[in-house]
Design a protein around this motif. Structure first.
Motif, PDB file in Angstrom:
ATOM      1  N   PHE A  35       9.165  68.311  59.303  1.00 19.11           N
ATOM      2  CA  PHE A  35      10.158  67.538  58.566  1.00 19.11           C
ATOM      3  C   PHE A  35      11.338  68.417  58.182  1.00 19.11           C
ATOM      4  O   PHE A  35      11.170  69.598  57.899  1.00 19.11           O
ATOM      5  N   HIS A  43      13.205  64.802  69.132  1.00 17.50           N
ATOM      6  CA  HIS A  43      12.463  63.559  68.928  1.00 17.50           C
ATOM      7  C   HIS A  43      12.388  63.361  67.420  1.00 17.50           C
ATOM      8  O   HIS A  43      11.971  64.265  66.693  1.00 17.50           O
ATOM      9  N   CYS A  44      12.802  62.182  66.966  1.00 17.47           N
ATOM     10  CA  CYS A  44      12.822  61.983  65.519  1.00 17.47           C
ATOM     11  C   CYS A  44      12.272  60.618  65.136  1.00 17.47           C
ATOM     12  O   CYS A  44      12.148  59.719  65.964  1.00 17.47           O
ATOM     13  N   CYS A  45      11.956  60.493  63.864  1.00 20.44           N
ATOM     14  CA  CYS A  45      11.427  59.243  63.328  1.00 20.44           C
ATOM     15  C   CYS A  45      12.509  58.167  63.363  1.00 20.44           C
ATOM     16  O   CYS A  45      13.693  58.456  63.493  1.00 20.44           O
ATOM     17  N   TRP A  46      12.082  56.931  63.212  1.00 17.37           N
ATOM     18  CA  TRP A  46      13.040  55.826  63.296  1.00 17.37           C
ATOM     19  C   TRP A  46      14.069  55.876  62.172  1.00 17.37           C
ATOM     20  O   TRP A  46      15.218  55.497  62.366  1.00 17.37           O
ATOM     21  N   GLN A  47      13.683  56.380  60.995  1.00 16.52           N
ATOM     22  CA  GLN A  47      14.643  56.465  59.898  1.00 16.52           C
ATOM     23  C   GLN A  47      15.769  57.441  60.247  1.00 16.52           C
ATOM     24  O   GLN A  47      16.938  57.173  59.977  1.00 16.52           O
ATOM     25  N   PHE A  61      12.617  63.841  56.733  1.00 17.62           N
ATOM     26  CA  PHE A  61      12.742  63.139  58.003  1.00 17.62           C
ATOM     27  C   PHE A  61      11.931  63.885  59.058  1.00 17.62           C
ATOM     28  O   PHE A  61      12.068  65.097  59.212  1.00 17.62           O
ATOM     29  N   ARG A  62      11.102  63.141  59.779  1.00 19.02           N
ATOM     30  CA  ARG A  62      10.249  63.733  60.812  1.00 19.02           C
ATOM     31  C   ARG A  62      11.094  64.134  62.012  1.00 19.02           C
ATOM     32  O   ARG A  62      11.941  63.372  62.472  1.00 19.02           O
ATOM     33  N   ASP A 101       7.724  71.240  65.012  1.00 15.11           N
ATOM     34  CA  ASP A 101       7.399  69.890  64.556  1.00 15.11           C
ATOM     35  C   ASP A 101       7.269  69.907  63.045  1.00 15.11           C
ATOM     36  O   ASP A 101       6.830  70.896  62.458  1.00 15.11           O
ATOM     37  N   LYS A 104      16.663  58.318  63.330  1.00 17.25           N
ATOM     38  CA  LYS A 104      17.457  57.698  64.405  1.00 17.25           C
ATOM     39  C   LYS A 104      18.454  56.706  63.824  1.00 17.25           C
ATOM     40  O   LYS A 104      19.618  56.672  64.217  1.00 17.25           O
TER      41      LYS A 104
END
Length: 168
Positions: free
Chosen positions: A25, A51-55, A33-34, A23, A57
């Motif tokens: 960045f 699993h990633c952040c909306w940015q 990016f997470r 987990d 995605k």
């Protein structure tokens, strides 16, 4: 593999001693990016869940098949992360996400000019402070909604004055 992964991605860390959950960045073109990676017990990247952040995605939209292909072909996590970063670099370049933000003076001027125009005329402003929706009334008292896209050097007051002139 572990030392190379941490060296190349110091913000992406294992969360368990089995090193099946990572987990943190990943950094691409100075943007973080997470990302969370869940590996199966045998640590095969092919079966990993991301699993990633909306940015992230949003940036990967349209590249999902390439990411999946690289995931299937990568022999280990280090290789896959490198491939993922390559895809992200392409995505950033093609979407012009690398543009710089305006200087603080831009925002100060925008606020000053909105105070001059009146905040009551502002219906909407986007998160980048580049698109405004203003309401205006012409000489016949008809209501108009003006959509304005700003560049960093445009004076809002002048744009507003020009729009009002065209409404009359």
């Amino acid at each position: 593999m572990e030392s190379s992964l941490v060296k190349d991605n110091p913000l992406l860390l294992p969360l368990n001693k089995e090193k099946t959950i990572y987990d943190g960045f990943i950094t691409v073109q100075e943007r973080d990016f997470r990302l969370r990676i869940l590996l199966p017990p045998d640590r095969q990247v092919k079966q990993a869940r991301l699993h990633c952040c909306w940015q992230l995605k949003h940036l990967l939209h349209g590249y999902e098949h390439i990411v999946k292909q690289r995931q299937q072909q990568s022999p280990d996590l280090v290789t896959f992360i490198l491939e993922l970063k390559t895809v992200l670099e392409v995505g950033l370049k093609s979407r012009h996400e690398c543009r710089s933000i305006p200087p603080p003076q831009y925002y100060a001027q925008l606020i000053s000019e909105m105070e001059t125009l009146g905040w009551g005329k502002l219906l909407f402003i986007d998160t980048e402070f580049r698109t405004l929706r203003l309401k205006a009334e012409d000489s016949s008292r008809r209501q108009h909604i003006l959509n304005i896209k700003l560049k960093s050097k445009v004076k809002l007051e002048r744009v507003w004055r020009d729009m009002i002139t065209h409404c009359d």
